[in-house]
Motif scaffolding. Structure first.
Motif, mmCIF file in Angstrom:
data_model
loop_
_atom_site.group_PDB
_atom_site.id
_atom_site.type_symbol
_atom_site.label_atom_id
_atom_site.label_comp_id
_atom_site.label_asym_id
_atom_site.label_seq_id
_atom_site.Cartn_x
_atom_site.Cartn_y
_atom_site.Cartn_z
ATOM 1 N N CYS A 4 47.340 31.890 41.189
ATOM 2 C CA CYS A 4 45.942 32.252 40.965
ATOM 3 C C CYS A 4 45.048 31.427 41.897
ATOM 4 C CB CYS A 4 45.560 31.988 39.505
ATOM 5 S SG CYS A 4 43.819 32.330 39.132
ATOM 6 N N GLU A 15 49.864 40.855 36.867
ATOM 7 C CA GLU A 15 48.574 40.236 37.170
ATOM 8 C C GLU A 15 48.140 40.583 38.599
ATOM 9 O OE1 GLU A 15 48.319 36.254 34.454
ATOM 10 O OE2 GLU A 15 49.840 36.256 36.046
ATOM 11 N N HIS A 19 44.787 42.809 39.492
ATOM 12 C CA HIS A 19 43.784 42.345 40.449
ATOM 13 C C HIS A 19 43.560 43.415 41.519
ATOM 14 C CE1 HIS A 19 41.571 39.291 42.855
ATOM 15 N NE2 HIS A 19 41.968 40.096 43.836
ATOM 16 N N LYS A 20 44.659 43.930 42.059
ATOM 17 C CA LYS A 20 44.531 44.955 43.091
ATOM 18 C C LYS A 20 43.857 46.211 42.555
ATOM 19 C CE LYS A 20 48.306 43.664 46.152
ATOM 20 N NZ LYS A 20 49.491 44.162 46.865
ATOM 21 N N ILE A 23 39.970 44.928 41.450
ATOM 22 C CA ILE A 23 39.158 44.160 42.406
ATOM 23 C C ILE A 23 39.246 44.804 43.795
ATOM 24 C CG2 ILE A 23 38.748 41.925 43.516
ATOM 25 C CD1 ILE A 23 38.137 41.788 40.590
ATOM 26 N N ASP A 27 43.388 42.877 48.888
ATOM 27 C CA ASP A 27 43.396 41.418 48.738
ATOM 28 C C ASP A 27 44.804 40.857 48.907
ATOM 29 O OD1 ASP A 27 40.697 41.245 48.315
ATOM 30 O OD2 ASP A 27 40.823 40.815 46.167
ATOM 31 N N TYR A 30 44.950 36.355 44.633
ATOM 32 C CA TYR A 30 44.712 37.035 43.361
ATOM 33 C C TYR A 30 44.284 36.059 42.267
ATOM 34 C CZ TYR A 30 47.833 39.886 46.144
ATOM 35 O OH TYR A 30 48.415 40.570 47.187
ATOM 36 N N TRP A 31 43.720 36.630 41.187
ATOM 37 C CA TRP A 31 43.349 35.867 40.001
ATOM 38 C C TRP A 31 44.302 36.223 38.874
ATOM 39 C CZ3 TRP A 31 37.459 35.233 38.958
ATOM 40 C CH2 TRP A 31 36.826 34.746 40.107
ATOM 41 N N CYS A 32 44.608 35.251 38.023
ATOM 42 C CA CYS A 32 45.437 35.501 36.842
ATOM 43 C C CYS A 32 44.628 36.267 35.804
ATOM 44 C CB CYS A 32 45.963 34.194 36.250
ATOM 45 S SG CYS A 32 44.692 33.164 35.478
ATOM 46 N N LEU A 36 40.545 36.513 35.339
ATOM 47 C CA LEU A 36 39.900 37.825 35.407
ATOM 48 C C LEU A 36 39.092 38.097 34.143
ATOM 49 C CD1 LEU A 36 42.698 40.046 36.992
ATOM 50 C CD2 LEU A 36 40.461 39.528 37.992
ATOM 51 N N ARG A 39 35.932 36.202 34.339
ATOM 52 C CA ARG A 39 35.050 36.798 35.343
ATOM 53 C C ARG A 39 34.325 38.023 34.792
ATOM 54 N NH1 ARG A 39 36.459 39.062 41.403
ATOM 55 N NH2 ARG A 39 34.356 39.797 41.812
#
Length: 70
Positions: A4, A15, A19-20, A23, A27, A30-32, A36, A39
């Motif tokens: 992350c 995860e 994200h893909k 978001i 990318d 990525y974020w876990c 997310l 966010r």
């Protein structure tokens, strides 16, 4: 192995796929699911439900469930 970009935790394939999906497919960082959720101001459980929803829709960003997972 990806981590992350927010908290440094090791990521799962789901995860990265999430994200893909929500978001940016392009990318490479990525974020876990926890980051997310923070966010977007929602519960992690909602994001897990979205993963299953996308999986059932046939989204190729998520591996299909194995029979023993059902």
């Amino acid at each position: 192995m990806d981590f992350c970009m927010q908290c440094g935790r090791e990521l799962t394939g789901d995860e990265i796929g999430l994200h893909k999906r929500i978001i940016n497919r392009g990318d490479t960082s990525y974020w876990c699911i926890g980051c997310l959720a923070k966010r977007f101001g929602c519960e992690e459980s909602l994001l897990r439900e979205k993963i299953e929803h996308f999986r059932r829709m046939g989204c190729t960003l998520f591996a299909p469930n194995r029979p023993e997972d059902s």
